[in-house]
Design a protein around this motif. Sequence first.
Motif, PDB file in Angstrom:
ATOM      1  N   ASP A   1       0.804  -1.224   0.000  1.00  0.00           N
ATOM      2  CA  ASP A   1       0.000   0.000   0.000  1.00  0.00           C
ATOM      3  C   ASP A   1       0.839   1.277   0.000  1.00  0.00           C
ATOM      4  N   HIS A   2       2.063   1.192   0.493  1.00  0.00           N
ATOM      5  CA  HIS A   2       2.859   2.416   0.612  1.00  0.00           C
ATOM      6  C   HIS A   2       3.412   2.877  -0.730  1.00  0.00           C
ATOM      7  N   GLN A   3       3.752   1.937  -1.577  1.00  0.00           N
ATOM      8  CA  GLN A   3       4.331   2.297  -2.869  1.00  0.00           C
ATOM      9  C   GLN A   3       3.652   1.504  -3.980  1.00  0.00           C
TER      10      GLN A   3
ATOM     11  N   GLY B   1      -5.885  -1.726  -1.026  1.00  0.00           N
ATOM     12  CA  GLY B   1      -5.858  -0.429  -0.361  1.00  0.00           C
ATOM     13  C   GLY B   1      -4.943  -0.395   0.837  1.00  0.00           C
ATOM     14  N   ILE B   2      -5.185   0.580   1.724  1.00  0.00           N
ATOM     15  CA  ILE B   2      -4.297   0.789   2.871  1.00  0.00           C
ATOM     16  C   ILE B   2      -4.488  -0.327   3.895  1.00  0.00           C
ATOM     17  N   CYS B   3      -3.365  -0.862   4.348  1.00  0.00           N
ATOM     18  CA  CYS B   3      -3.355  -2.030   5.231  1.00  0.00           C
ATOM     19  C   CYS B   3      -4.415  -1.977   6.339  1.00  0.00           C
ATOM     20  N   HIS B   4      -4.448  -0.882   7.085  1.00  0.00           N
ATOM     21  CA  HIS B   4      -5.323  -0.843   8.264  1.00  0.00           C
ATOM     22  C   HIS B   4      -6.800  -0.895   7.884  1.00  0.00           C
ATOM     23  N   GLN B   5      -7.150  -0.200   6.820  1.00  0.00           N
ATOM     24  CA  GLN B   5      -8.529  -0.223   6.357  1.00  0.00           C
ATOM     25  C   GLN B   5      -8.909  -1.641   5.899  1.00  0.00           C
TER      26      GLN B   5
ATOM     27  N   ALA C   1       3.409  -4.574  11.405  1.00  0.00           N
ATOM     28  CA  ALA C   1       4.688  -3.882  11.235  1.00  0.00           C
ATOM     29  C   ALA C   1       4.410  -2.483  10.702  1.00  0.00           C
ATOM     30  N   ASP C   2       3.651  -1.744  11.474  1.00  0.00           N
ATOM     31  CA  ASP C   2       3.276  -0.379  11.115  1.00  0.00           C
ATOM     32  C   ASP C   2       2.706   0.283  12.366  1.00  0.00           C
ATOM     33  N   SER C   3       3.121   1.502  12.620  1.00  0.00           N
ATOM     34  CA  SER C   3       2.747   2.120  13.897  1.00  0.00           C
ATOM     35  C   SER C   3       1.244   2.345  14.067  1.00  0.00           C
ATOM     36  N   HIS C   4       0.524   2.535  12.959  1.00  0.00           N
ATOM     37  CA  HIS C   4      -0.916   2.798  13.092  1.00  0.00           C
ATOM     38  C   HIS C   4      -1.784   1.548  13.214  1.00  0.00           C
ATOM     39  N   THR C   5      -1.137   0.426  13.485  1.00  0.00           N
ATOM     40  CA  THR C   5      -1.849  -0.818  13.763  1.00  0.00           C
ATOM     41  C   THR C   5      -2.825  -0.632  14.929  1.00  0.00           C
TER      42      THR C   5
ATOM     43  N   GLY D   1      -7.321  11.813   2.525  1.00  0.00           N
ATOM     44  CA  GLY D   1      -7.110  10.369   2.396  1.00  0.00           C
ATOM     45  C   GLY D   1      -6.404   9.841   3.621  1.00  0.00           C
ATOM     46  N   SER D   2      -5.668   8.735   3.477  1.00  0.00           N
ATOM     47  CA  SER D   2      -4.901   8.026   4.512  1.00  0.00           C
ATOM     48  C   SER D   2      -5.777   7.091   5.341  1.00  0.00           C
ATOM     49  N   CYS D   3      -5.104   6.293   6.183  1.00  0.00           N
ATOM     50  CA  CYS D   3      -5.842   5.361   7.038  1.00  0.00           C
ATOM     51  C   CYS D   3      -6.640   6.108   8.100  1.00  0.00           C
ATOM     52  N   THR D   4      -6.294   7.358   8.349  1.00  0.00           N
ATOM     53  CA  THR D   4      -7.025   8.140   9.350  1.00  0.00           C
ATOM     54  C   THR D   4      -8.366   8.627   8.791  1.00  0.00           C
TER      55      THR D   4
ATOM     56  N   CYS E   1      -4.208   3.902  -1.839  1.00  0.00           N
ATOM     57  CA  CYS E   1      -2.830   3.684  -1.388  1.00  0.00           C
ATOM     58  C   CYS E   1      -2.533   4.756  -0.342  1.00  0.00           C
ATOM     59  N   CYS E   2      -1.331   4.744   0.216  1.00  0.00           N
ATOM     60  CA  CYS E   2      -0.960   5.726   1.238  1.00  0.00           C
ATOM     61  C   CYS E   2      -0.730   7.110   0.636  1.00  0.00           C
ATOM     62  N   GLY E   3      -0.242   7.142  -0.596  1.00  0.00           N
ATOM     63  CA  GLY E   3      -0.048   8.418  -1.282  1.00  0.00           C
ATOM     64  C   GLY E   3       0.889   9.362  -0.551  1.00  0.00           C
ATOM     65  N   PRO E   4       0.550  10.657  -0.520  1.00  0.00           N
ATOM     66  CA  PRO E   4       1.448  11.659   0.053  1.00  0.00           C
ATOM     67  C   PRO E   4       1.668  11.489   1.555  1.00  0.00           C
ATOM     68  N   CYS E   5       0.836  10.693   2.220  1.00  0.00           N
ATOM     69  CA  CYS E   5       0.942  10.556   3.673  1.00  0.00           C
ATOM     70  C   CYS E   5       2.331  10.156   4.111  1.00  0.00           C
ATOM     71  N   MET E   6       2.971   9.236   3.387  1.00  0.00           N
ATOM     72  CA  MET E   6       4.274   8.750   3.840  1.00  0.00           C
ATOM     73  C   MET E   6       5.441   9.460   3.170  1.00  0.00           C
ATOM     74  N   GLY E   7       5.150  10.353   2.252  1.00  0.00           N
ATOM     75  CA  GLY E   7       6.225  11.163   1.692  1.00  0.00           C
ATOM     76  C   GLY E   7       7.270  10.405   0.911  1.00  0.00           C
TER      77      GLY E   7
ATOM     78  N   SER F   1      -4.361  13.375   7.097  1.00  0.00           N
ATOM     79  CA  SER F   1      -3.631  12.223   7.629  1.00  0.00           C
ATOM     80  C   SER F   1      -3.276  12.448   9.102  1.00  0.00           C
ATOM     81  N   ASN F   2      -2.315  11.710   9.608  1.00  0.00           N
ATOM     82  CA  ASN F   2      -2.084  11.693  11.045  1.00  0.00           C
ATOM     83  C   ASN F   2      -0.767  12.292  11.517  1.00  0.00           C
ATOM     84  N   ARG F   3       0.113  12.656  10.594  1.00  0.00           N
ATOM     85  CA  ARG F   3       1.420  13.164  11.039  1.00  0.00           C
ATOM     86  C   ARG F   3       1.844  14.390  10.255  1.00  0.00           C
TER      87      ARG F   3
ATOM     88  N   GLY G   1       9.282  17.178   7.079  1.00  0.00           N
ATOM     89  CA  GLY G   1       9.745  16.258   6.042  1.00  0.00           C
ATOM     90  C   GLY G   1       8.828  15.075   5.785  1.00  0.00           C
ATOM     91  N   ARG G   2       7.753  14.954   6.537  1.00  0.00           N
ATOM     92  CA  ARG G   2       6.875  13.800   6.384  1.00  0.00           C
ATOM     93  C   ARG G   2       6.285  13.706   4.971  1.00  0.00           C
ATOM     94  N   GLN G   3       5.978  14.844   4.378  1.00  0.00           N
ATOM     95  CA  GLN G   3       5.364  14.800   3.042  1.00  0.00           C
ATOM     96  C   GLN G   3       6.273  15.403   1.967  1.00  0.00           C
TER      97      GLN G   3
HETATM   98  S1  SF4 Z   1      -0.227   6.517   8.254  1.00  0.00           S
HETATM   99 FE1  SF4 Z   1      -0.089   7.017   6.105  1.00  0.00          FE
HETATM  100  S2  SF4 Z   1       1.678   5.835   5.379  1.00  0.00           S
HETATM  101 FE2  SF4 Z   1       1.027   4.931   7.332  1.00  0.00          FE
HETATM  102  S3  SF4 Z   1      -0.421   3.293   6.791  1.00  0.00           S
HETATM  103 FE3  SF4 Z   1      -1.625   5.155   7.151  1.00  0.00          FE
HETATM  104  S4  SF4 Z   1      -1.857   6.059   5.134  1.00  0.00           S
HETATM  105 FE4  SF4 Z   1      -0.179   4.614   5.012  1.00  0.00          FE
END
Ligand code: SF4
Lengths: 416, 164
Positions: A64-66, A98-102, A119-123, A295-298, A356-362, A378-380, A384-386
Motif C-alpha cells: 500500500d505504501h508504494q 488499499g491501505i493495510c489498516h482499512q 509492522a506499522d505504527s498505526h496498527t 485520504g490516509s488510514c485516518t 494507497c498511502c499516497g502523500p501521507c508517507m512522503g 492524515s495523522n502526522r 519532512g513527512r510529506q
Molecule cells: S499513516 Fe499514512 S503511510 Fe502509514 S499506513 Fe496510514 S496512510 Fe499509510
Amino acid sequence: MASTLVEKIFSRRCARDVRAGDVVMAPIDMAMIHDITGPLAVQKFQEMGGRTVFDPGKIVLLFDHQVPADSISAANNHVFLRKFAREQNIENLDGREGICHQVVMERGRAAPGDIIVGADSHTCMYGAAGAFATGIGSTDMGFVLKFGVLYFRVPETIRVTVGGKFPGRVGPKDLILEIAGKIGADGATYQALEFTGETFRTMDMPGRMTCCNMAVEMGAKAGIVPPDDVTWSYLKGRRDITPFLLASDENASFSMEYSFDASRLTPRVAVPHNVDQVVDVAKVAGTHIDQVFIGSCTNGRFEDLKEAADVLKDGTFHPDVRVIIIPSSRTEYLKALKAGLIERFVSAGALVEAPCCGPCMGGAFGLLAPGEVSLSTSNRNFRGRQGSTDAFVYLCSPATAAASAMKGEITDPREV
Amino acid sequence: MRVWKFGDNIDTDAIIPGRYLVIYDPWALATHAFEGTRDEFAQNAREGDIIVAGKNFGCGSSREHAPLALLGAGIKVIIARSFARIFYRNAINVGILPLVCPEAGTIEDGAVVTIDLDAGFIESGGRKMPIEPVPAFLKEIIDAGGLVGYARKLEKVKTCTESQ
Ligand code: SF4
C-alpha cells in the motif's frame, strides 16, 4: 480483582490473571505486514532460522505504501514479497485492496479480544474493533512470523471519557486532535488509551477508527473502544464470532483519566511540526496552502469523502491548490464512486488516485517543495513527512480540508 | 567518540525520510540519516559516537530503518530522557542500547560520555547521572546482541498459556 479492558484481553488469551506491568509471551491472533516493513521482517525471519511461518492463515500481507511501484527498488520489494507469499502459502492481497489498516478492518481480521501486531505504527487502529493491536518493528515481526508469539509488557490504561454531541461540521478528527493536544505527543507512552463515554458509544465505526488510529501520536501502545452493538454489527458478515462482554470493570484502576465535551468542540488544526500543536481553526484561518490531501488510514473512508463532498456541494476547488483525494481502499472507492462523490471531486478539479498511502508517507508521490504548505487529513505533520524538510504540513478534518481547498487558504468549514 | 545532541520529539521521519525506506542496508541508510534536518551527522558521525536526546526520541513510524540508519552510522548507544515505545524495542532488537537518563538534557553537544552500566550511571563533564535499569526481559535480548541472536538460540518459546 477489578481489571481494565486490556488486562482482560491478555488474561483471556493467557488463560490466567494478567495485570498491567506483567511481561507475557502472548500468542498472536493476526500479524500484518506491508511493502515497506515486510521485506525486512521476512529477512529477519530467515536470519532467525525461520523456514515456515507460524500460521499462514493468521498473516495479512499487502502492498500500500508504494503502489503501483514508484521505483525499481519498490518493484523489487514487491517481487520479493510475492515470492515469499507463494512459498509460504500466505494469501497475497498485493496492491489491489488499499491501505493495510482499512483492509484489515473491512475484512474482519480484527475483532474484540484479539491480540494483533502489525509492522506499522498505526496498527493501533484495530482497537476500534475492540482488539488489542499494536505496531512493532520488522525484527519483532520476524520473530512473530517464526514463533507466532511476542513479548508484551501489559500496559496501564489511560481512560478518556467523552460526552456530548458534535456540533455541525465538527467530528471525530477534531476530537482526536483535541485529545492529542491535551495529552501531548508522549503523554501516553507505553500505555493504552481507552476511549469511552456517550460520544464514543454513539460514534460509528469509521469515527472510532479515526480516533484509535491516532493513539500512537500520543505514544500509546494501543487505542481501544470497548466493544458494543456498533462493533458487533460491523463484524456481522465479516467475521464469524459470537458477541461477548468485554469492558473494564467499574472500579478498575486507570493510570490517568481525562474527560472531554464534544459539544463544545470547534474545528481543530495541528500546526507544523508536531501532532500535539493543536489550535482552533480560527487561529490559522487565512494561511495560504499549496496542496490539500484528503485520504490516509485516518480519514480516507467513504464517510470522510462524504464529509468533504457535503462541504464542497457543487462548488469547485481553488485553481491554485493541488487537491489530492485518495479513498483508503477499493471497497471505499467503490462506495464513493457509486454515490457520485468521485465525479464531483474530479469535476471540482481534484486529482483522485487509486487506494494507497499516497502523500501521507512522503515516499511515493504528491511530495512538497521547500516552502510549500500542505493541509492534510492524515495523522502526522512531522518535518519532512510529506516531502521537503522545509515544507509545512497542517492536519485537519475532511470538512476543514474541503472548505480550505475551495478557498485556497485554511478555512473554517462552518463558514462555507 | 563524541555526543550528538538532539532535542525533544525527534521523529523517525527526521531520522530517516520516507523516500529511503526501500533501502535496508544499514550503511546505505546511514548516508541519509537526519537528511535535511542535520546533514552534518551523516558526514561526520564516527563509530562509537553517542546520541543524546530529550524526551520521546524516535516517535512516529515503526520503521526499523531508523535505528538501522543510526547503527550504520556507528551509533551503539542512545541516551535520552525518554524513548517512544516502538523505537525503544527496535533499537534493542537491532543491537543499539537505549538508555533512559532523566538528566540527559544537561549533556552538551560534542561532549564525551562514559557509561557504567552495572553501576547504573553515566558520567559527562565530571557529573555522574543515574540511568534507569533496562527491563529484565529485554536484558537477555541485549546480551544476545539483538533479537536475531536471541531467537537463533531459542529452541522453543514458552507462551503465557503454559504454566509458569
Ligand atoms: S499513516 Fe499514512 S503511510 Fe502509514 S499506513 Fe496510514 S496512510 Fe499509510
